[in-house]
Design a protein around this motif. Structure first.
Motif, PDB file in Angstrom:
ATOM      1  N   UNK A 308      -9.629  -4.212  -3.171  1.00  0.00           N
ATOM      2  CA  UNK A 308      -8.625  -3.298  -3.708  1.00  0.00           C
ATOM      3  C   UNK A 308      -7.457  -4.019  -4.367  1.00  0.00           C
ATOM      4  N   UNK A 309      -7.500  -5.337  -4.417  1.00  0.00           N
ATOM      5  CA  UNK A 309      -6.464  -6.118  -5.093  1.00  0.00           C
ATOM      6  C   UNK A 309      -7.132  -7.051  -6.094  1.00  0.00           C
ATOM      7  N   UNK A 349      -0.408  10.908  -2.124  1.00  0.00           N
ATOM      8  CA  UNK A 349      -1.548  10.345  -2.842  1.00  0.00           C
ATOM      9  C   UNK A 349      -1.571  10.825  -4.287  1.00  0.00           C
ATOM     10  N   UNK A 350      -1.293  12.116  -4.481  1.00  0.00           N
ATOM     11  CA  UNK A 350      -1.264  12.657  -5.839  1.00  0.00           C
ATOM     12  C   UNK A 350      -0.163  12.003  -6.671  1.00  0.00           C
ATOM     13  N   UNK A 371      -6.068   3.371  -3.524  1.00  0.00           N
ATOM     14  CA  UNK A 371      -6.832   2.837  -2.392  1.00  0.00           C
ATOM     15  C   UNK A 371      -6.071   1.708  -1.711  1.00  0.00           C
ATOM     16  N   UNK A 372      -5.463   0.844  -2.519  1.00  0.00           N
ATOM     17  CA  UNK A 372      -4.663  -0.261  -1.951  1.00  0.00           C
ATOM     18  C   UNK A 372      -3.512   0.291  -1.119  1.00  0.00           C
ATOM     19  N   UNK A 373      -2.868   1.351  -1.607  1.00  0.00           N
ATOM     20  CA  UNK A 373      -1.762   1.956  -0.860  1.00  0.00           C
ATOM     21  C   UNK A 373      -2.260   2.585   0.441  1.00  0.00           C
ATOM     22  N   UNK A 374      -3.420   3.254   0.385  1.00  0.00           N
ATOM     23  CA  UNK A 374      -3.966   3.865   1.599  1.00  0.00           C
ATOM     24  C   UNK A 374      -4.372   2.803   2.618  1.00  0.00           C
ATOM     25  N   UNK A 394       5.844   6.937   5.972  1.00  0.00           N
ATOM     26  CA  UNK A 394       7.117   6.750   5.271  1.00  0.00           C
ATOM     27  C   UNK A 394       7.080   7.176   3.820  1.00  0.00           C
ATOM     28  N   UNK A 395       6.004   6.846   3.114  1.00  0.00           N
ATOM     29  CA  UNK A 395       5.924   7.202   1.701  1.00  0.00           C
ATOM     30  C   UNK A 395       5.894   8.696   1.495  1.00  0.00           C
ATOM     31  N   UNK A 396       5.173   9.420   2.360  1.00  0.00           N
ATOM     32  CA  UNK A 396       5.116  10.874   2.250  1.00  0.00           C
ATOM     33  C   UNK A 396       6.469  11.503   2.575  1.00  0.00           C
TER      34      UNK A 396
END
Length: 405
Positions: A308-309, A349-350, A371-374, A394-396
Motif C-alpha cells: 500500500x506504499x 473514507x469517502x 487502503x494505506x490510511x485504513x 481520530x480522523x473520523x
C-alpha cells in the motif's frame, strides 16, 4: 540455538537442496532430500547433527517444508526471490544457477545479512485453517472467472443472446438456462410463459420480467452457423457448464464455511467490525495478517507487506516513486477491496478518497491511498485486540468537527 551455524534450503517440487555453513562461511554439510515422508525425516536428522535449533533461510514463507522446519524448532527466515536473484552476482560472475549453489547463497545471506530478515512465527491452528479455506476459495474464484470467460467467448461466437440474457453467465440461473437451452435451436420456441416458469423454479431474484429477458435474448445478434456446427457448439456449451456448476457450488460451500469460522474467532469479529468489511473480505485480510502480533511491530511494516506504499528510487539529483510490486498480493487485493467498499459507508473514507481524486489521482491510486490510511487503523485495532470503534477513530472525529463528508 546454534549461533555459529547457518543453513540454506533451496526448495523444489520433488527434491530440496540443503547447505549448512559455519560462521566463517565454510561448508559443513551439503545434501539433497526428497519431498516425501522419508526425505523430511532425513532432513530433520541431518539438521539435528549441527544443533537442536538452527537458523534456516528459504525462499518461501509457507508450505509443508516450512511447517516441518518450524515444528522441529528451527528458526526459518523467508528471503524474497528478488533478493536472492540480486545477490547472485556477489558469488559468481556467470549467469549459471543450480539448486546447490542457491542453497549455499541462502545460507551465506543469512550469515552476513541475517539482521535484515525476521524469523517466521508459527501461526495458530485457527489461522492456518482459515488461510487454507480462504486461499482455496480465492483459487476457485479465479478458476470460475477463467471458465466463465471461456464460456462467454464460446457463446459470443454462435449465440450472443445467451451470454447477455442474465447479468452473469456463470450464475446458478445462467448455468441452469444454458444446461436447458445450450443452442439457438433449443430455445427457438421459448415463450414468455415458459421463461417465467423457468425463472420461478430457479428462484430468480432479478428485477427484469420474463418479457424483458426474452427481449434481450431475441435482440442480440443472431448466430451464423450451420446445423452440424451448432450441434457441436451446443456440446461445447454443455461441457463448459458441466465444469462450472461444481466450481460455483464449491465456492458457495467454502464461503459458508468461512463465514461460520469468522464468527467463532475473536480476531474474526475484530476484522468484521470495519465498515463494509463483510465476512469474506475480512477473512481474506485476517488470513494474511495472522494472529502473531510481533510479526508487524509497526503500521509501516504492515503497509509495506500489503503493497500500500510506493517504492522510492533516489540517486544524486534523480528521484522517482514507483509502484510496489514485491508484496503480499493477496493481502493487497483484500485491503484494497475493503477500502473501495468502505468509501460507500464511512464519511472519513469517502473524504479521504475524494481528496485523493481532487489531487489528480486516478481511481486505483486513490483506493491505495485510502487502503494505506485504513491500514493504520487496522494495525492499531489488531495490535490492541479491540474491534473498530468509530468514536475512537481520530480522523473520523476530526471530520465530524469540521463538518466534512
Amino acid at each position: 540455538m546454534s549461533n555459529d551455524v547457518f543453513a540454506g534450503l533451496d526448495w523444489a517440487v520433488h527434491t530440496h537442496a540443503v547447505c549448512i555453513i559455519d560462521a566463517a562461511g565454510a561448508v559443513l554439510d551439503r545434501f539433497e532430500v526428497a519431498h516425501d515422508r522419508d526425505g523430511l525425516a532425513e532432513l530433520k536428522r541431518r539438521l539435528l547433527r549441527h544443533g537442536p535449533r538452527l537458523r534456516i533461510a528459504i525462499e518461501r514463507p509457507s508450505g509443508l517444508i516450512v511447517d516441518a522446519l518450524v515444528e522441529a524448532g528451527h528458526e526459518v527466515f523467508p528471503i524474497h526471490p528478488n533478493a536472492v536473484k540480486a545477490s547472485r552476482p556477489r558469488y559468481r560472475s556467470h549467469g549459471a544457477k543450480s539448486d546447490a549453489s542457491d542453497a549455499y547463497l541462502l545460507a551465506d545471506l543469512l550469515r552476513t545479512d541475517g539482521h535484515r530478515w525476521r524469523a517466521l512465527a508459527q501461526q495458530s491452528d485457527d489461522i492456518r485453517a482459515l488461510r487454507a479455506l480462504v486461499r482455496s476459495r480465492d483459487d476457485l474464484v479465479a478458476a470460475r472467472v477463467a471458465a466463465a470467460n471461456q464460456l462467454t467467448a464460446t457463446l459470443q461466437a454462435f449465440w450472443p443472446g445467451a451470454a447477455c440474457i442474465f447479468a452473469d453467465v456463470a450464475s446458478p440461473i445462467g448455468l441452469a438456462f444454458l444446461r436447458r437451452y445450450p443452442s439457438p435451436r433449443s430455445a427457438r420456441r421459448l415463450t414468455e410463459a415458459q421463461l417465467q416458469r423457468f425463472c420461478k423454479v430457479q428462484h430468480y431474484s432479478g428485477r427484469r420480467s420474463a418479457e424483458d429477458l426474452l427481449s434481450r435474448l431475441r435482440a442480440a445478434a443472431p448466430g451464423r452457423v450451420g446445423e452440424h456446427t451448432e450441434q457441436a457448439m451446443a456440446d461445447v456449451v454443455r461441457a463448459h457448464v458441466a465444469v462450472l456448476v461444481p466450481i460455483v457450488g464449491q465456492i458457495t460451500d467454502l464461503t459458508r464455511r468461512i463465514e461460520q469460522f469468522m464468527h467463532s474467532l475473536p480476531d474474526g469479529l475484530l476484522m468484521m467490525s470495519f465498515p463494509r468489511a463483510g465476512q469474506v473480505c475480512a477473512a481474506q485480510i485476517l488470513a494474511e495478517l495472522g494472529d502473531v502480533r510481533e510479526r508487524f511491530p509497526s503500521a509501516d511494516l504492515l503497509a509495506a507487506e500489503a503493497g500500500a506504499v510506493p517504492v522510492t528510487y533516489q540517486s544524486g539529483k534523480t528521484r522517482s516513486v514507483a509502484f510496489r510490486w514485491a508484496c503480499n498480493h493477496r493481502l493487497r487485493q483484500a485491503i484494497t477491496c475493503l477500502a473501495d467498499n468502505s468509501r460507500h459507508a464511512n464519511d472519513w473514507a469517502r473524504s479521504t478518497y475524494q481528496a485523493a481524486r481532487a489531487r489528480g489521482c486516478d481511481h486505483t491510486h486513490a483506493i491505495r491511498i485510502l487502503a494505506r490510511a485504513w491500514l493504520r487503523v487496522i494495525w492499531r485495532a489488531w495490535t490492541d485486540r479491540k474491534p473498530y470503534d468509530p468514536a475512537l477513530h481520530g480522523g473520523l472525529a476530526k471530520l465530524a468537527l469540521t463538518g466534512g463528508g
